[in-house]
Design a protein around this motif. Structure first.
Motif, PDB file in Angstrom:
ATOM      1  N   LYS A 196       0.824  -1.212   0.000  1.00 53.02           N
ATOM      2  CA  LYS A 196       0.000   0.000   0.000  1.00 53.02           C
ATOM      3  C   LYS A 196       0.854   1.255   0.000  1.00 53.02           C
ATOM      4  N   LEU A 197       1.991   1.204   0.711  1.00 54.99           N
ATOM      5  CA  LEU A 197       2.890   2.367   0.750  1.00 54.99           C
ATOM      6  C   LEU A 197       3.462   2.651  -0.627  1.00 54.99           C
ATOM      7  N   MET A 198       3.837   1.599  -1.334  1.00 54.98           N
ATOM      8  CA  MET A 198       4.394   1.786  -2.676  1.00 54.98           C
ATOM      9  C   MET A 198       3.327   2.276  -3.656  1.00 54.98           C
ATOM     10  N   GLU A 199       2.085   1.875  -3.445  1.00 51.10           N
ATOM     11  CA  GLU A 199       0.986   2.351  -4.298  1.00 51.10           C
ATOM     12  C   GLU A 199       0.788   3.858  -4.151  1.00 51.10           C
ATOM     13  N   MET A 200       1.121   4.387  -2.976  1.00 51.38           N
ATOM     14  CA  MET A 200       0.928   5.814  -2.698  1.00 51.38           C
ATOM     15  C   MET A 200       2.026   6.678  -3.315  1.00 51.38           C
ATOM     16  N   ILE A 201       3.132   6.032  -3.741  1.00 47.12           N
ATOM     17  CA  ILE A 201       4.250   6.782  -4.328  1.00 47.12           C
ATOM     18  C   ILE A 201       4.167   6.651  -5.850  1.00 47.12           C
ATOM     19  N   PRO A 202       3.828   7.734  -6.545  1.00 44.80           N
ATOM     20  CA  PRO A 202       3.598   7.668  -8.005  1.00 44.80           C
ATOM     21  C   PRO A 202       4.750   7.048  -8.786  1.00 44.80           C
ATOM     22  N   LYS A 203       5.977   7.411  -8.460  1.00 47.57           N
ATOM     23  CA  LYS A 203       7.135   6.919  -9.206  1.00 47.57           C
ATOM     24  C   LYS A 203       7.360   5.421  -9.040  1.00 47.57           C
ATOM     25  N   LEU A 204       6.784   4.847  -8.000  1.00 47.51           N
ATOM     26  CA  LEU A 204       6.956   3.414  -7.756  1.00 47.51           C
ATOM     27  C   LEU A 204       5.750   2.602  -8.208  1.00 47.51           C
ATOM     28  N   GLY A 205       4.802   3.263  -8.831  1.00 43.65           N
ATOM     29  CA  GLY A 205       3.557   2.603  -9.226  1.00 43.65           C
ATOM     30  C   GLY A 205       3.765   1.388 -10.121  1.00 43.65           C
ATOM     31  N   LYS A 206       4.743   1.487 -11.050  1.00 41.92           N
ATOM     32  CA  LYS A 206       4.979   0.377 -11.977  1.00 41.92           C
ATOM     33  C   LYS A 206       5.519  -0.867 -11.269  1.00 41.92           C
ATOM     34  N   LEU A 207       6.161  -0.668 -10.119  1.00 38.29           N
ATOM     35  CA  LEU A 207       6.743  -1.804  -9.397  1.00 38.29           C
ATOM     36  C   LEU A 207       5.698  -2.578  -8.606  1.00 38.29           C
ATOM     37  N   VAL A 208       4.574  -1.944  -8.325  1.00 37.28           N
ATOM     38  CA  VAL A 208       3.547  -2.566  -7.490  1.00 37.28           C
ATOM     39  C   VAL A 208       3.049  -3.870  -8.092  1.00 37.28           C
ATOM     40  N   GLN A 209       2.941  -3.926  -9.424  1.00 34.50           N
ATOM     41  CA  GLN A 209       2.435  -5.145 -10.074  1.00 34.50           C
ATOM     42  C   GLN A 209       3.324  -6.355  -9.795  1.00 34.50           C
ATOM     43  N   TYR A 210       4.604  -6.093  -9.481  1.00 32.88           N
ATOM     44  CA  TYR A 210       5.531  -7.188  -9.225  1.00 32.88           C
ATOM     45  C   TYR A 210       5.544  -7.639  -7.764  1.00 32.88           C
ATOM     46  N   ILE A 211       5.021  -6.800  -6.884  1.00 36.01           N
ATOM     47  CA  ILE A 211       5.015  -7.176  -5.467  1.00 36.01           C
ATOM     48  C   ILE A 211       3.596  -7.363  -4.919  1.00 36.01           C
ATOM     49  N   ARG A 212       2.592  -7.196  -5.779  1.00 36.90           N
ATOM     50  CA  ARG A 212       1.216  -7.324  -5.317  1.00 36.90           C
ATOM     51  C   ARG A 212       0.929  -8.725  -4.766  1.00 36.90           C
ATOM     52  N   VAL A 213       1.706  -9.710  -5.215  1.00 31.56           N
ATOM     53  CA  VAL A 213       1.546 -11.074  -4.719  1.00 31.56           C
ATOM     54  C   VAL A 213       1.756 -11.142  -3.211  1.00 31.56           C
ATOM     55  N   LEU A 214       2.483 -10.177  -2.645  1.00 28.53           N
ATOM     56  CA  LEU A 214       2.750 -10.172  -1.204  1.00 28.53           C
ATOM     57  C   LEU A 214       1.471  -9.973  -0.390  1.00 28.53           C
ATOM     58  N   ASP A 215       0.423  -9.440  -1.033  1.00 30.56           N
ATOM     59  CA  ASP A 215      -0.870  -9.285  -0.354  1.00 30.56           C
ATOM     60  C   ASP A 215      -1.449 -10.634   0.070  1.00 30.56           C
ATOM     61  N   SER A 216      -1.043 -11.702  -0.608  1.00 33.44           N
ATOM     62  CA  SER A 216      -1.592 -13.032  -0.311  1.00 33.44           C
ATOM     63  C   SER A 216      -0.880 -13.736   0.836  1.00 33.44           C
ATOM     64  N   PHE A 217       0.155 -13.098   1.391  1.00 25.34           N
ATOM     65  CA  PHE A 217       0.891 -13.697   2.504  1.00 25.34           C
ATOM     66  C   PHE A 217       0.211 -13.319   3.821  1.00 25.34           C
ATOM     67  N   ASN A 218      -0.669 -14.202   4.290  1.00 24.88           N
ATOM     68  CA  ASN A 218      -1.324 -13.941   5.579  1.00 24.88           C
ATOM     69  C   ASN A 218      -0.441 -14.414   6.726  1.00 24.88           C
ATOM     70  N   ALA A 219      -0.900 -14.206   7.949  1.00 21.51           N
ATOM     71  CA  ALA A 219      -0.100 -14.527   9.140  1.00 21.51           C
ATOM     72  C   ALA A 219       0.249 -16.007   9.212  1.00 21.51           C
ATOM     73  N   THR A 220      -0.689 -16.870   8.807  1.00 17.54           N
ATOM     74  CA  THR A 220      -0.437 -18.318   8.851  1.00 17.54           C
ATOM     75  C   THR A 220       0.739 -18.703   7.972  1.00 17.54           C
ATOM     76  N   ILE A 221       0.753 -18.176   6.751  1.00 19.64           N
ATOM     77  CA  ILE A 221       1.839 -18.477   5.813  1.00 19.64           C
ATOM     78  C   ILE A 221       3.166 -17.921   6.321  1.00 19.64           C
ATOM     79  N   LEU A 222       3.138 -16.705   6.842  1.00 21.37           N
ATOM     80  CA  LEU A 222       4.359 -16.079   7.336  1.00 21.37           C
ATOM     81  C   LEU A 222       4.936 -16.842   8.527  1.00 21.37           C
ATOM     82  N   TRP A 223       4.060 -17.303   9.432  1.00 22.85           N
ATOM     83  CA  TRP A 223       4.538 -18.079  10.573  1.00 22.85           C
ATOM     84  C   TRP A 223       5.098 -19.417  10.121  1.00 22.85           C
ATOM     85  N   ARG A 224       4.503 -20.003   9.080  1.00 26.31           N
ATOM     86  CA  ARG A 224       5.021 -21.271   8.560  1.00 26.31           C
ATOM     87  C   ARG A 224       6.427 -21.067   7.985  1.00 26.31           C
TER      88      ARG A 224
END
Length: 332
Positions: A196-224
């Protein structure tokens, strides 16, 4: 993306593998020759193989396979967010990444080696997923390093009470590590915030598509992922404990954990290249820290050399052979 000429693809697909293998073998030879006392360390290793404790060497090698299998499973948990991949493919990716890491500062080439096993359109995204795995392992390294520094600070205060400069630097590193651990913990468990922070920075907008997958990392996955990193860390410690015993370095498990956790911390934060400087850094850090508990420096050097060969050189050589079978670019 500019299309590659067919001849260039053939070179990349079929020449890089043999070239990497030859360069790797040469770099290993060069680095060994650069280290003081390496011949004496090899002699100690030879004597250990001829003794009754050779089974511990075999066990350490088995732990190496367990170590990289755990890492492969951890990467599988993470990269499944992008594409289905089996454990064997993940293990191949890990070994290939180890080979590429051998030539780059602080092993950053590991990302390039791993993503060769990912579909071409998802490789940049796979880098962000792999970074999550690295963050988890670094977080464990920092936490264990804090415990090790606290243990060593207590030892230093009793064995060298007048050495104020040593205590000062130990405390300085300790507090910096604690601060780094806090920051990394927040980043690791709040990956969605980073997106979300990167989405708020216009110059970094193009990079968001490459890290959006990180939204799917919930607490269960991270703890695993974190729990697998902790397990892997204790495999490292067990390897050192076994080989210290083989080479008559008389350390308890607590002393092994304390000294090696700080060595791992040093290896994580000090810039090094595996094929040029890592063995030297590993030797120097091990000697400086283990000397608080043992005077058998040759045993320490033999242990560090054995671990370097078993955990890094052998997997890197395996990975260089695997590169021969990889087609980096596929015909369309």
């Amino acid at each position: 993306m500019i299309p590659l000429n067919k001849n260039i693809k053939l070179i990349l697909n079929y020449v890089i593998g043999p070239l990497v293998f030859c360069l790797l073998a040469w770099s290993i030879y060069r680095q060994l020759n650069r280290q003081p006392n390496w011949e004496e360390s090899f002699h100690q290793i030879k004597l250990a193989f001829e003794g009754i404790q050779v089974w511990k060497f075999v066990l350490v090698c088995m732990l190496m396979l367990i170590n990289w299998t755990i890492e492969a499973r951890k990467w599988q948990v993470a990269v499944t967010r992008l594409q289905p991949i089996n454990l064997l493919q993940c293990l191949k990716a890990i070994f290939t990444g180890t080979t590429m890491a051998f030539f780059t500062p602080n092993r950053i080439g590991e990302y390039l080696g791993r993503i060769l096993y990912i579909e071409e359109g998802k490789r940049i995204q796979a880098i962000s997923v792999t970074i999550v795995c690295s963050m988890a392992q670094l977080l464990v390294t920092l936490m264990a390093g804090i415990a090790g520094l606290l243990y060593l600070r207590n030892v230093i205060s009793h064995t060298a009470p007048l050495d104020d400069s040593l205590l000062f630097w130990t405390n300085t590193v300790l507090w910096i590590t604690i601060l780094g651990c806090i920051v990394l913990t927040l980043l690791f468990f709040k990956l969605a915030w980073l997106v979300k922070l990167m989405e708020m920075i216009p110059k970094l907008g193009k990079l968001v598509q490459y890290i959006r997958v990180l939204d799917s990392f919930n607490a269960t996955i991270l703890w695993r992922i974190l729990s697998l990193s902790i397990t892997r860390y204790f495999v490292f410690i067990a390897q050192y404990y076994l080989l210290f015993d083989v080479f008559d370095v008389d350390l308890s498990f607590a002393e092994t954990f304390a000294s090696m956790s700080v060595v791992f911390l040093v290896l994580a934060i000090v810039p090094s290249i595996a094929m040029i400087t890592e063995l030297g850094v590993r030797w120097k850090a091990s000697i400086e820290l283990v000397q608080f508990f043992s005077t058998n420096m040759i045993g320490v050097l033999a242990t560090s050399l054995s671990i370097w060969v078993i955990n890094l050189v052998i997997p890197a050589l395996i990975g260089s052979l695997l590169i021969l079978s990889i087609r980096i670019f596929r015909n369309r």
